[in-house]
Write an enzyme that holds these catalytic residues in place. Structure first.
Site, PDB file in Angstrom:
ATOM      1  N   GLY A  12       0.835  -1.200   0.000  1.00  0.00           N
ATOM      2  CA  GLY A  12       0.000   0.000   0.000  1.00  0.00           C
ATOM      3  C   GLY A  12       0.869   1.248   0.000  1.00  0.00           C
ATOM      4  O   GLY A  12       2.033   1.200   0.375  1.00  0.00           O
ATOM      5  N   THR A 120       6.505  -6.790   1.186  1.00  0.00           N
ATOM      6  CA  THR A 120       7.448  -6.441   0.117  1.00  0.00           C
ATOM      7  C   THR A 120       8.846  -6.961   0.440  1.00  0.00           C
ATOM      8  O   THR A 120       9.536  -7.506  -0.434  1.00  0.00           O
ATOM      9  CB  THR A 120       7.482  -4.899  -0.049  1.00  0.00           C
ATOM     10  OG1 THR A 120       6.158  -4.464  -0.345  1.00  0.00           O
ATOM     11  CG2 THR A 120       8.426  -4.461  -1.146  1.00  0.00           C
ATOM     12  N   THR A 140       5.747   2.017   5.914  1.00  0.00           N
ATOM     13  CA  THR A 140       4.370   1.679   6.289  1.00  0.00           C
ATOM     14  C   THR A 140       3.864   2.719   7.275  1.00  0.00           C
ATOM     15  O   THR A 140       4.609   3.132   8.184  1.00  0.00           O
ATOM     16  CB  THR A 140       4.210   0.284   6.926  1.00  0.00           C
ATOM     17  OG1 THR A 140       2.913   0.216   7.546  1.00  0.00           O
ATOM     18  CG2 THR A 140       5.236  -0.050   7.976  1.00  0.00           C
ATOM     19  N   ASP A 142       1.829   2.039   9.415  1.00  0.00           N
ATOM     20  CA  ASP A 142       1.560   1.310  10.665  1.00  0.00           C
ATOM     21  C   ASP A 142       2.763   1.292  11.618  1.00  0.00           C
ATOM     22  O   ASP A 142       2.619   0.961  12.789  1.00  0.00           O
ATOM     23  CB  ASP A 142       1.166  -0.139  10.365  1.00  0.00           C
ATOM     24  CG  ASP A 142      -0.188  -0.240   9.685  1.00  0.00           C
ATOM     25  OD1 ASP A 142      -0.886   0.782   9.595  1.00  0.00           O
ATOM     26  OD2 ASP A 142      -0.541  -1.344   9.231  1.00  0.00           O
ATOM     27  N   ARG A 280     -21.087   8.269  19.070  1.00  0.00           N
ATOM     28  CA  ARG A 280     -20.921   8.418  17.623  1.00  0.00           C
ATOM     29  C   ARG A 280     -19.587   7.790  17.219  1.00  0.00           C
ATOM     30  O   ARG A 280     -18.618   7.820  17.996  1.00  0.00           O
ATOM     31  CB  ARG A 280     -20.916   9.888  17.215  1.00  0.00           C
ATOM     32  CG  ARG A 280     -22.241  10.583  17.421  1.00  0.00           C
ATOM     33  CD  ARG A 280     -23.303  10.084  16.451  1.00  0.00           C
ATOM     34  NE  ARG A 280     -24.535  10.863  16.546  1.00  0.00           N
ATOM     35  CZ  ARG A 280     -25.535  10.604  17.364  1.00  0.00           C
ATOM     36  NH1 ARG A 280     -25.459   9.583  18.206  1.00  0.00           N
ATOM     37  NH2 ARG A 280     -26.626  11.362  17.372  1.00  0.00           N
ATOM     38  N   HIS A 286      -8.647   5.467   4.877  1.00  0.00           N
ATOM     39  CA  HIS A 286      -7.497   5.785   4.033  1.00  0.00           C
ATOM     40  C   HIS A 286      -7.105   7.248   4.044  1.00  0.00           C
ATOM     41  O   HIS A 286      -6.069   7.603   3.467  1.00  0.00           O
ATOM     42  CB  HIS A 286      -7.755   5.299   2.611  1.00  0.00           C
ATOM     43  CG  HIS A 286      -7.725   3.805   2.522  1.00  0.00           C
ATOM     44  ND1 HIS A 286      -8.779   3.023   2.920  1.00  0.00           N
ATOM     45  CD2 HIS A 286      -6.759   2.952   2.126  1.00  0.00           C
ATOM     46  CE1 HIS A 286      -8.469   1.753   2.767  1.00  0.00           C
ATOM     47  NE2 HIS A 286      -7.246   1.676   2.284  1.00  0.00           N
ATOM     48  N   GLN A 288      -5.825   8.449   6.407  1.00  0.00           N
ATOM     49  CA  GLN A 288      -4.530   8.368   7.102  1.00  0.00           C
ATOM     50  C   GLN A 288      -3.366   8.085   6.164  1.00  0.00           C
ATOM     51  O   GLN A 288      -2.208   8.318   6.498  1.00  0.00           O
ATOM     52  CB  GLN A 288      -4.564   7.247   8.158  1.00  0.00           C
ATOM     53  CG  GLN A 288      -5.524   7.523   9.275  1.00  0.00           C
ATOM     54  CD  GLN A 288      -5.967   6.244   9.968  1.00  0.00           C
ATOM     55  OE1 GLN A 288      -5.407   5.871  10.987  1.00  0.00           O
ATOM     56  NE2 GLN A 288      -6.966   5.562   9.439  1.00  0.00           N
TER      57      GLN A 288
END
Ligand code: F6P
Length: 360
Positions: A12, A120, A140, A142, A280, A286, A288
């Protein structure tokens, strides 16, 4: 003799990839006098033989501030397990790694830089074992790659998530609501933990710590009893309750990875049952991954890209650039295949607990 090197962006996208591409091109051209070509669509561009993009100084101009990757990204493209869907709906999984190697040779590449995450690096490592000349650059949002203190993309992602919490806080306070924010973080809770602390969350739910919703309910009731009638809860997409499973809104099938999502709404529903307040849910998704990289991500991406070129010059095939402390170091690609998790007993979680944040 002039070298010719290639770069591809796998998995990604992440803010900062274009800054890596720019740094690779400028360092290779200006410092070494090499030629640089971009491989399109990750590993797909190799085995599918897509035309390459010449990365001249003119082509990489103005890339620093641009999100995404001009080379395109394909986060399912694995030359060792290419999934081919036939007209009748059946799926065939083929090993086209030899085609990828042949293409690297046909392009006359003296080295290839791949920017990507654990998937990868795992593919690149296998290609290196077959003889490919590859070095890695860690990417990444993450931030869950081992051996590097941080990956680029993470800083931009936590800025976005923290800004979202800042915005949710004002409307939560106005309406006396509980606001749940679902953020990315498939296996690791770095985005949730960092943005949660930075954005003043009252509860942070991460994949590393299975949660008991009653702990979050009690926290919110305690806040209400103390006179604070709003609260913020951050949930990583990969979080799960004690004894429960991660939630997918699309299940993986035939060996493909499923799509995580839905835990934010599930937590929201659970909280509606146990607290006397409106709840709520916001799913950041995405957002992010998109947009302009922060200055810190541009800086890190530039350092990684430049170091990647030096490693090609040193023929460090099978190694990945990493940041350890303040230094760029090289680490074997296969050591990053195991992910880096938030330590539930570590000082970062303890710091948050000490300030009254609950993890469920
Ligand atoms: O690995 C980065 C990541 O952003 C994960 O947090 C998330 O689960 C995944 O990518 C989403 O990927 P896709 O773009 O395929 O939806």
């Amino acid at each position: 003799m002039t070298k010719r090197i290639g770069i591809l962006t796998g998995g990604g996208d992440a803010p900062g990839l274009n800054a890596v591409i720019r740094a690779v091109a400028l360092t290779a051209i200006r410092r070494y006098g090499w030629e640089v070509v971009g491989i399109r669509e990750g590993f797909d561009g190799l085995y599918a033989g897509l035309p390459t993009i010449p990365l001249t100084e003119e082509r990489v101009r103005d890339l620093l501030a641009r999100g995404g990757t001009i080379l395109g990204a394909a986060n399912r493209g694995n030359p060792f397990a290419l999934r081919v869907e036939h007209d009748d709906g059946s799926i065939e999984v083929a090993d086209v790694s030899h085609e990828a190697l042949t293409r690297i040779e046909a392009l006359g590449l003296d080295g290839l830089i791949v920017a990507g995450g654990d998937g990868t690096m795992s593919i690149a490592h296998k290609l290196v074992l077959m003889g490919a000349k590859i070095v890695g650059v860690p990417k990444t949002i993450d931030n869950d790659l081992n051996e590097t203190d941080v990956t680029f993309g993470f800083d931009t992602a936590i800025r976005t998530a923290t800004e979202a919490l800042d915005k949710l806080q004002t409307t939560a306070e106005s309406h006396h609501r509980v606001m749940v924010l679902e953020v990315m973080g498939r296996h690791a809770g770095w985005i949730a933990l960092t943005s949660g602390v930075s954005g003043g969350a009252d509860a942070i739910l991460i994949p590393e710590i299975p949660f008991d919703i009653e702990v979050v309910c009690q926290k919110i009731r305690d806040l209400q009893a103390s006179g604070r009638h709003y609260s913020l809860v951050v949930v990583a997409e990969g979080a799960a309750p004690v004894g429960g499973e991660q939630l997918y809104y699309i299940e993986g099938k035939n060996g493909s990875e499923g799509r995580l999502g839905g835990i934010g709404h599930q937590v929201g529903n659970m909280l509606s049952q146990c607290v006397d307040a409106e709840v709520r849910v916001t799913v950041l998704g995405h957002v992010q991954r998109g947009g302009q990289p922060t200055a810190r991500d541009r800086w890190l991406a530039s350092r990684f890209g430049a170091a990647g070129v030096h490693y090609v010059a040193q023929e460090k095939w099978g190694y990945m650039v990493a940041l350890q402390g303040t230094q760029m170091v090289s680490v074997p690609m296969d050591t990053v295949i195991n992910l880096k998790f938030v330590d539930p007993k570590g000082d970062m979680v303890q710091m948050a607990l000490d300030m009254g944040i609950v993890f469920g």
